[in-house]
Design a protein around this motif. Structure first.
Motif, mmCIF file in Angstrom:
data_model
loop_
_atom_site.group_PDB
_atom_site.id
_atom_site.type_symbol
_atom_site.label_atom_id
_atom_site.label_comp_id
_atom_site.label_asym_id
_atom_site.label_seq_id
_atom_site.Cartn_x
_atom_site.Cartn_y
_atom_site.Cartn_z
ATOM 1 N N PHE A 163 7.146 85.523 14.615
ATOM 2 C CA PHE A 163 8.609 85.452 14.603
ATOM 3 C C PHE A 163 9.097 84.522 13.489
ATOM 4 O O PHE A 163 10.035 84.849 12.751
ATOM 5 C CB PHE A 163 9.104 84.953 15.965
ATOM 6 N N LEU A 164 8.443 83.376 13.327
ATOM 7 C CA LEU A 164 8.853 82.405 12.313
ATOM 8 C C LEU A 164 8.601 82.908 10.894
ATOM 9 O O LEU A 164 9.288 82.490 9.954
ATOM 10 C CB LEU A 164 8.117 81.085 12.525
ATOM 11 N N THR A 165 7.629 83.803 10.728
ATOM 12 C CA THR A 165 7.319 84.320 9.392
ATOM 13 C C THR A 165 8.513 85.046 8.772
ATOM 14 O O THR A 165 8.638 85.122 7.551
ATOM 15 C CB THR A 165 6.095 85.262 9.456
ATOM 16 N N ALA A 166 9.395 85.561 9.606
ATOM 17 C CA ALA A 166 10.583 86.256 9.101
ATOM 18 C C ALA A 166 11.493 85.333 8.292
ATOM 19 O O ALA A 166 12.335 85.813 7.525
ATOM 20 C CB ALA A 166 11.366 86.865 10.262
ATOM 21 N N TYR A 167 11.311 84.022 8.465
ATOM 22 C CA TYR A 167 12.195 83.066 7.787
ATOM 23 C C TYR A 167 11.532 82.415 6.571
ATOM 24 O O TYR A 167 12.085 81.473 6.002
ATOM 25 C CB TYR A 167 12.642 81.992 8.791
ATOM 26 N N ALA A 168 10.363 82.916 6.170
ATOM 27 C CA ALA A 168 9.695 82.384 4.974
ATOM 28 C C ALA A 168 10.545 82.668 3.740
ATOM 29 O O ALA A 168 11.154 83.732 3.611
ATOM 30 C CB ALA A 168 8.317 83.016 4.819
ATOM 31 N N GLN A 169 10.566 81.695 2.818
ATOM 32 C CA GLN A 169 11.392 81.805 1.618
ATOM 33 C C GLN A 169 10.579 82.002 0.342
ATOM 34 O O GLN A 169 11.150 82.172 -0.736
ATOM 35 C CB GLN A 169 12.245 80.529 1.470
ATOM 36 N N SER A 170 9.250 81.955 0.464
ATOM 37 C CA SER A 170 8.402 82.100 -0.714
ATOM 38 C C SER A 170 7.044 82.637 -0.292
ATOM 39 O O SER A 170 6.680 82.560 0.895
ATOM 40 C CB SER A 170 8.217 80.749 -1.410
ATOM 41 N N PRO A 171 6.263 83.172 -1.245
ATOM 42 C CA PRO A 171 4.917 83.643 -0.909
ATOM 43 C C PRO A 171 4.039 82.553 -0.310
ATOM 44 O O PRO A 171 3.262 82.819 0.612
ATOM 45 C CB PRO A 171 4.376 84.136 -2.254
ATOM 46 N N MET A 172 4.164 81.311 -0.801
ATOM 47 C CA MET A 172 3.337 80.230 -0.274
ATOM 48 C C MET A 172 3.696 79.923 1.174
ATOM 49 O O MET A 172 2.814 79.743 2.023
ATOM 50 C CB MET A 172 3.484 78.980 -1.133
ATOM 51 N N GLN A 173 4.984 79.846 1.486
ATOM 52 C CA GLN A 173 5.396 79.616 2.869
ATOM 53 C C GLN A 173 4.886 80.730 3.784
ATOM 54 O O GLN A 173 4.389 80.488 4.881
ATOM 55 C CB GLN A 173 6.916 79.527 2.960
ATOM 56 N N MET A 174 5.032 81.958 3.305
ATOM 57 C CA MET A 174 4.596 83.093 4.110
ATOM 58 C C MET A 174 3.082 83.076 4.297
ATOM 59 O O MET A 174 2.580 83.381 5.394
ATOM 60 C CB MET A 174 5.042 84.405 3.464
#
Length: 446
Positions: free
Chosen positions: A102-113
């Motif tokens: 669920f939290l992955t939907a809010y990633a802002q960059s490839p590294m965050q994801m």
């Protein structure tokens, strides 16, 4: 019923109770959610790379992050259930990968994801070995192969369903909505598991839990009155090592352990490269995203049917023979797929046949592995096979982008994939020789 009760014989000699069928459904749903999460990024990759303006090779970091987490989670979190219990590890696993997806939907960059996908993989890694172990310890031996294979169809079905969900949600709501869907389902399931998921009585006997506690759990699951039973035992092969990991590398199990690892590695290499990069290759050929998602979903649907068929063949013809045959036929189908090309009118059907063979064989291997180890090392044996074998998924997820960047075409990639499929067939055949030589744990028929 009085005196001493052997829990394995008690379970094997009875039919399935309503609670055992409920446990089978719960395990199916865990694997279903696992399949959704593992496949989800393959369907979202074209949309995310387009929105963020990054290359396929750059997105390989994200694609490979979850398999790395899966490998680590399987080896450490998965095997921990031989020490603290199947139920606790499963509950923690399902909750963790639901929240993190669920939290992955809010990633802002490839590294965050990539970081979020890695953490999700840690949770996912513990789910599969413990679901396999728990169900294998609660169903009668005569039903084990078919029920475990059927349970694993949940993985293929989940991987297929998320393809159709992605095709429906992506155009209107964006890739974030698909991740919201994939995260919400396991959190709903977690509530049901809190109420209905039992601990393994075989594990409780091996870990010397109080007889009253074992009696209560076994009576609840079996639907039987066990008031007169004051001692519970478990008859199975004695092992030299008291440590679960030591059992895997002991004289009777070492060769079997390594061959299971090789077979699982090869199968996942094929499956992950196909499901991770086939949508992008179809898109690059000028076909719409919906076509890419639907064709790739046929791989999972074929695998769902293949899992049941291979499970039936395992029962009647022997586990190793059925799995080896599936891998060999999968190798042939991969060659046909590569030679036919993306323009073939039979593309979806050929992809379904590849899924039928490869995912069917892989599911059969998952169903076969628990019977290769005794209770005290069963979760460890299964989780190490899944964890080490996950290196194949890491390699498959990552190498697809690299090969495409080097100029490999569809024909070259899928024709060469026949080689690991053949190697998987050879490895599972060697486990049959190992089992025959030792004459012990691994069963040719379930």
């Amino acid at each position: 019923m009085t005196g001493t009760l052997d829990v394995k014989s008690f379970i094997d000699d009875r039919g399935m109770s309503a609670r055992q069928w409920l446990l089978t459904v719960l395990c199916f749903l865990i694997v279903f959610c696992d399949g959704i999460d593992v496949a989800i990024m393959g369907f979202l990759a074209p949309a995310i790379t387009a929105e963020w303006g990054i290359s396929k090779s750059a997105f390989g970091l994200v694609m490979g992050a979850a398999p790395v987490g899966l490998a680590i989670g399987a080896i450490f979190a998965g095997s921990s259930s031989d020490l603290i219990g199947r139920r606790k590890v499963l509950l923690a696993s399902v909750f963790a990968f639901g929240v993190l997806t669920f939290l992955t939907a809010y990633a802002q960059s490839p590294m965050q994801m990539a970081v979020l996908r890695f953490l999700t993989g840690l949770g996912l890694g513990a789910a599969m070995p413990n679901t396999t172990t728990l169900l294998s310890e609660y169903v009668p031996e005569k039903r084990r192969s078919l029920l475990l294979a059927t349970m694993f169809t949940g993985f293929n079905l989940g991987s297929a369903i998320i393809g159709f969900v992605a095709a429906f949600l992506l155009p209107a709501h964006g890739w974030q909505s698909v991740l919201h869907f994939g995260g919400a389902l396991p959190l709903v399931l977690f509530v049901a598991l809190l109420v209905f998921l039992p601990e393994s009585v075989r594990y409780m006997v091996v870990r010397n839990h109080p007889a009253d506690r074992i009696r209560a759990v076994l009576a609840s699951v079996s639907g039987s009155r066990l008031d007169g039973v004051d001692r519970f035992t478990l008859t199975e092969e004695r092992v030299e090592s008291k440590q679960p990991v030591g059992v895997l590398f002991s004289k009777n199990f070492a060769l079997r352990t390594f061959m299971l690892w090789i077979c699982y590695f090869m199968g996942l290499l094929v499956i992950y490269l196909t499901t991770s990069w086939l949508p992008s290759m179809i898109r690059d050929a000028g076909m719409p995203m919906q076509t890419a998602a639907n064709v790739t979903a046929m791989f999972q649907l074929g695998g769902t049917i293949g899992a049941v068929v291979v499970g039936v063949f395992m029962h009647y013809f022997g586990a190793q023979r059925a799995i080896a045959a599936a891998y060999l036929l999968g190798a042939l189908a991969l060659v046909v797929l590569g030679l036919s090309g993306l323009e073939s009118a039979m593309l979806a059907m050929i992809v379904a046949v590849v899924g039928f063979c490869m995912s069917g064989g892989q599911t059969g291997l998952n169903a076969f592995a628990p019977g290769c180890y005794p209770t005290q090392a069963r979760a460890t044996g299964v989780s190490w096979m899944l964890g080490v074998g996950r290196l194949g998924s890491i390699f498959g997820s990552s190498i697809g982008g690299v090969l495409l960047s080097f100029g490999w075409d569809f024909k070259g990639i899928f024709t060469v994939l026949a080689i690991p499929a053949v190697l998987g067939a050879v490895a599972i055949s060697i486990t049959a020789l190992s089992a025959r030589r030792s004459g012990k744990v691994a069963q040719a028929k379930a």
